[in-house]
Every structure is written in structure tokens, then in C-alpha cells.
Motif scaffolding. Structure first.
Motif: not given
Length: 653
Positions: A449-464, A521-524
Motif C-alpha cells: 500500500r502506497h499512502r502519502k498525505q502532503t496537504g491537499g490531494a494525497g497519494q493512495f494506491a493499494d496492490v496485491k 487485487d487492490g484498492q483505490h
């Protein structure tokens, strides 16, 4: 002007032979290029002559072939030792491929050696053309005091530093002379019906008729006549020069031969370029031989105007005169001329295939001693590769360093000297590293899972992800089995791109090959997910999976074709075995008598050792070409040392 090449192994007296030929009727004019080709111009029999004295090292064979391209005939200078006949094999191979009429000169006959017939028999093993004695030596005990011409049947006594004197044929030589003359006539009769009939009818043919047949047979390249002498004592020199004058074809025959090989009309073939080198403050100098009238300064040749023309022997301008057919000249400020090539007024025509040099066996990285020379080195090597077809220049994978492929250590040393003396670029050399790869030996699943919050829109991606080994040579593959839109379709290519990026460097530090990646699989997130986020997730997820999948080092394996005289074939099996290679077999070389083509699979790390061992085992004659075949696993201490060395090298940079 008439032109011939003198070629043969080193230490056979080629340069002395050319020097003595040039001194027969005056003072010759001579110059030498940095590549070891000497041009000697002289007069003989009221004609202008040009002798091309080629280097004797096998590493300069490309320059020998190019000289043959411009020659009416050639003189193969050999040793009087039968065991050294194999050293002449590469030159006989080049002569036969080129179709150049040849006279074989057995030099250094003043040294007590084995019988001449044994020397010729040993050389015949490498020649499809019959080697036919035109002279036999006359001995007094162990000393050779003269020779007998088998056509005129006149005997000549050698005199130190002078032309030979006519004397009566000793009785002890008469039987041998009759035997050798009979053999000569039988060989010539194979190409002349009249002579065959004369011999069948037991009639003695006239000498003039035999000379005429001999001249025709040589000009048609049917046989290779054998003459003898000792150039250092001026013995046999005049007879050799007379043979060239009377028997060698003229420039018109060369033009016809080259035009036929190129599939063009001989009326359009104007000249042939055969050698080039760079001179300080002058630039590229190209040696050209005019094949017909009209070649002059400013005239169109090879699709552009010719620059200034010079005498190649003394460097003087020849602009006031037009080179006559057959004349050799040096062209400067004519960088458009490719060497070697056949030249018409409007085009440059590729030379025949036989001029292709042996594949370079020695690979080295050249490192300039000063940073300011880095760009200059690249430009200079490009120039040198234009004038030396035996040299290949490329960049090392990964580092981009200048990688040169030379014919051998002598060739490499000459290259470094030219860089220093002509272009003032000082370099050091080092061995390149073999190109290793890595792969995995088992499958691995990962949830990243890639998650990053830097203010405003963040970054999110989840992969299997699931990674697995592919079959050897299967390369990288990517597939997905995502259901229900867990990962939107427009983001799946980004996951694949990230997975491909992860292949650039695996856990061992090398590029990864033969691996399959499956996105299961994954999530978004409706706001924070993006192509960048999923590419990052794919890259980091695959890296994590690779680290869990038991990485294996892969070494490159090359298929090599080794070209060697047959007498050396047996020595290659233990050499290949010692280098942990695999022998595939060998066949006779259909294109070269007395040669074999030996095939094997050899690890890339052993190619340098193979070149070294091959030079040692074949007296520098053997050479190989290589092509990448496949990668295979490398384990144990050898693999660990490669990984450690690669890591240390990476840390330095």
C-alpha cells in the motif's frame, strides 16, 4: 604505374625484400603510415612501380586485405622452414579470397634448412592453387650458391650484394632439375592444350612458348609460382622483379576484377581507396589508386570533389599533373572518401565481402587521463574507426564508458600510441565487466500500500502482486486478474510500468530478467489515487516481492566460432574445458583450405582468457567471433565474488 603488395608473416624479410627491389635501378621513395603500411615507389624496366609493404602481425590483417584490393599482384614472402608454413596460412587465405595473382618467394635461402620441396608441400596444405616451382636452389654441400630457372634451364650463381652471374649447371643438379621441370610443365599443361599435346607427343616445347603460357596462367590466377632467394644478400631479387614485370597483370585487369565483384561496369569504376590515416595539422589522408584517366584534384570522385593530391612517398603536391591509370596518390581534405571502397565519379561502392576483417577479440575500456579529453576521446575514436576497419568502438552498458574492440594487444598498443602522438589524448585501459543479470528461483506474493498525505490531494494506491519465475528467455511478462474494479482499468498500465521499473535493479544489484508479475487485487481512492501513485505502488511492491523470491545471479553465455588451422583443432578442447565452456563440435572451413571452424559455448567472463589462450596456442593465427546465446545461473563463491565486486564498484560511483 604498376602496384603490388608484399605480405607474409613477421621475420620473413619483407621489408628487406622491398628495399632491395627498389634499389635495383636507382633510389626508391618511401613513406610509412602509423598503421605499419609502407609505400615504396621506384623505377624498373622503364616503368613506375609501387610496392605496398604490409605489417607482419596477424592483428593487422585488415590492412593487408585492403592493400590487396588495390594491387595488380602480390608477393607472399615466407620462411624456408616447413614447420613455419602455418604462419603463412592467414595470408594464403586472404590471397585466395581476393583473387589476387600471387608469386611465392621463399626468402632467407642462405640459411641451411630443410629441402625446398618440403617447404612447398607444407604450404600447399593451405592453398587451393597449385604451388609450382619456377626455380630450384643449387647447393654446394649445405650452402646454397645459386638457383636454376626451370623454363630457360639456365643456372645463376649468387654474388654478395650483386646480381647473379650465369654459370654452367652442375652435374649433381641435372637430375633434380629435369624432375622439377617435368613437374612444372605438367602443371602448366593442365591449363594449355597445346602444351599438353607437346608433352604427350614427347616433344620439347620452346622456352619462349613456356614463358608465354606461364605469364597467362599467372595473370589468370591459375597457379602460384615459387621463386627462391635471400633478400639480405640481394640473391634472387632481380629474377623476382623480372617475373613481376613480365607475368603480373596490369591495372586494367584489376579494374575488371573489382568491377565484376561489385556488379558494376568497369567503365564507371574510376579508383579504389585502400588505406587512410590521420596526420597532425593535416587531418585525414586517404591513399587512392587511380584505375583510369580523369582522376585529378577537384574532379568528382566518390560523390564529391577531390581535395589536394600528394605523392604518398614524399608528400609533394601532384596538382600540376593528372594521375595516370594505376598511379597511387594521397588525397587530403577528402574526408568523404570511405576506406576501403570502390569509387566512381558519383558514388562510393562497398568493397567485396572478402575485405571484411576478422572479428576483434580484445575488448578494453579507454579512460582519458583528464576530464577535458572525455568528449575529445569519443570524437577521436569515431575518426579512427573510419580509417581502421579492424577496430570497433562502442559504449559499455551501464557506464557509457568508451569501449574499444581491438584485434589484439599489439593493435591496442598502436591505437593508444596514435591517440597520444596524433591527437594528444592520453588514455589508460581497463577490462570491461561482463554483463550479468539476475532472476528469481521461486514465487512470492506481496500486498503493498502506497499512502502519502502532503496537504491537499494525497497519494493512495493499494496492490496485491504475485511474482514468479518465467522460463529461460521468457523475459518480463505482466498480467492481471483484478475483478470488480478494485483497481480501475486506467491505472493498471501504471502498475505495469512500475513493475518494469523494478526490473532495472534487483536485490543483487543487477537487471532482473525472466520474471512474470501478476496483479491480483487492490484498492483505490476516488480522490487520492493517480497513475503516479499506482506506478509507485507497482514498483515498490515488486521490489519487495523480488527480495523474498530467492534471487539468483545469471551469467552471459556466448556462442563462439573459432577459426583456426586444422593442426591446432585438437588443442582447443582442453582450452574450452578449462574455461568452463561447452564444446559443440567443429567442421572443415569450406572457404579456406587447411582451416577448421570450431564451435563452443563460453561464459562471457572467460572471453578475455579465450582470446589470450587462442593466441598462445595458435601462434597468433586463430581468431573467434562471438554472439550472445543465453544467460545461465551462477552459484557459489564465484557468484558471491561477482556480487561483492559489483557492489563495491557501484559504491564508488
Amino acid at each position: 604505374m604498376r602496384c603490388f603488395t608484399v605480405l607474409g608473416p613477421s621475420q620473413t624479410g619483407k621489408s628487406t625484400l622491398v628495399e632491395k627491389l627498389g634499389l635495383l635501378e636507382g633510389q626508391p621513395r618511401k613513406s610509412a603510415s602509423p598503421y605499419g603500411l609502407s609505400v615504396t615507389e621506384f623505377e624498373f624496366g622503364n616503368e613506375e612501380w609501387c610496392a605496398l609493404d604490409t605489417p607482419g602481425t596477424n592483428e593487422a590483417l585488415a590492412h593487408v586485405q585492403d592493400a590487396l584490393l588495390a594491387s595488380d599482384a602480390c608477393v607472399l614472402c615466407v620462411s624456408p622452414v616447413p614447420d613455419e608454413a602455418v604462419l603463412a596460412a592467414p595470408y594464403l587465405k586472404a590471397i585466395e579470397a581476393s583473387g589476387t595473382p600471387c608469386i611465392l618467394f621463399v626468402n632467407r635461402m642462405d640459411e641451411p634448412r630443410e629441402r625446398l620441396r618440403d617447404v612447398v608441400a607444407a604450404l600447399q596444405d593451405y592453398s587451393n592453387h597449385p604451388l609450382v616451382l619456377r626455380q630450384i636452389p643449387i647447393r654446394d654441400g649445405d650452402k646454397i650458391i645459386g638457383s636454376c630457372d626451370l623454363i630457360s634451364e639456365r643456372a645463376w650463381r649468387y654474388r654478395e650484394g650483386q646480381t647473379s652471374a650465369l654459370f654452367e649447371l652442375p652435374e649433381s643438379v641435372i637430375d633434380r632439375e629435369h624432375e622439377a621441370r617435368t613437374e612444372l610443365l605438367e602443371h602448366l599443361s593442365e591449363f594449355d592444350d597445346w602444351l599438353l599435346e607437346e608433352l604427350i607427343e614427347d616433344r620439347e616445347p620452346a622456352s619462349d612458348a613456356i614463358y608465354s603460357i606461364s605469364k597467362r596462367v599467372l595473370s589468370e590466377n591459375k597457379i602460384i609460382p615459387v621463386l627462391v632467394g635471400a633478400a639480405s644478400h640481394s640473391n634472387g631479387i632481380l629474377r623476382l622483379m623480372k617475373a613481376l614485370r613480365h607475368d603480373a597483370p596490369r591495372v586494367e585487369a584489376l579494374r575488371t576484377r573489382l568491377a565484376a565483384a561489385a556488379g558494376i561496369s568497369d567503365t564507371t569504376l574510376s579508383a579504389v581507396s585502400f588505406h587512410a590515416h590521420h596526420r597532425p595539422s593535416v587531418g585525414k589522408t586517404v591513399l587512392v589508386r587511380a584505375l583510369q584517366n580523369g582522376v585529378k584534384q577537384g574532379a568528382a570522385l566518390g560523390g564529391a570533389g577531390l581535395g589536394a593530391l600528394q605523392d604518398p612517398a614524399n608528400g609533394r603536391p601532384i596538382a600540376s599533373t593528372t594521375p595516370v591509370p594505376g598511379q597511387v596518390f594521397a588525397a587530403v581534405k577528402s574526408d568523404h572518401l570511405i576506406v576501403p571502397s570502390l569509387l566512381t565519379a558519383n558514388a562510393t561502392v562497398a568493397p567485396p565481402e572478402w575485405t571484411a576483417p576478422p572479428t576483434p577479440m580484445l575488448e578494453r575500456i579507454l579512460v582519458p587521463e583528464s576530464e577535458r579529453d572525455e568528449t575529445k576521446l569519443s570524437e577521436t575514436l569515431a575518426k579512427l574507426s573510419e580509417t581502421d576497419r579492424g577496430l570497433k568502438v562502442m559504449q559499455e552498458e551501464g557506464t557509457g564508458a568508451q569501449l574499444v574492440c581491438a584485434q589484439g594487444p599489439v593493435h591496442l598498443r598502436d591505437l593508444c600510441r596514435t591517440l597520444s602522438d596524433v591527437f594528444h589524448v592520453q588514455v589508460s585501459e581497463q577490462s570491461p565487466s561482463p554483463v550479468y543479470r539476475e532472476t528469481i528461483s521461486k514465487s512470492s506474493d506481496v500486498h503493498y500500500r502506497h499512502r502519502k498525505q502532503t496537504g491537499g490531494a494525497g497519494q493512495f494506491a493499494d496492490v496485491k502482486l504475485s511474482v514468479h519465475p518465467n522460463e529461460r528467455g521468457g523475459g518480463f511478462t505482466f498480467a492481471e486478474t483484478v475483478k470488480g474494479g478494485a483497481v480501475p482499468r486506467n491505472f493498471i498500465p501504471a502498475v505495469e510500468a512500475g513493475a518494469r521499473e523494478a526490473m532495472d535493479k534487483g536485490p543483487l544489484g543487477f537487471k532482473v530478467i525472466d520474471v512474470g508479475v501478476m496483479l491480483t487485487d487492490g484498492q483505490h481512492h476516488s480522490v487520492d489515487s493517480s497513475e503516479y501513485a499506482f506506478r509507485t505502488a507497482g514498483k515498490m511492491g515488486v521490489r519487495q516481492a523480488l527480495s523474498q523470491a530467492s534471487s539468483v545471479l545469471m551469467q552471459p553465455i556466448f556462442r563462439v566460432e573459432i577459426h583456426i588451422p586444422s593442426i591446432y583443432s585438437g588443442s582447443l578442447v582442453p582450452i574450452v574445458s578449462t574455461l568452463k565452456g561447452q564444446v559443440l563440435g567443429f567442421d572443415r572451413d569450406e572457404g579456406a583450405k587447411g582451416w577448421d571452424i570450431f564451435r563452443a559455448l563460453v561464459p562471457g567472463s572467460a572471453l578475455d582468457d579465450l582470446a589470450r589462450s587462442l593466441r598462445s596456442a595458435t601462434q597468433g593465427i586463430g581468431y573467434f567471433s562471438k554472439s550472445f546465446d543465453h544467460f545461465e545461473e551462477l552459484y557459489g563463491k564465484e557468484a558471491q565474488s561477482v556480487i561483492t565486486a559489483h557492489g563495491a564498484h557501484a559504491n564508488e560511483h
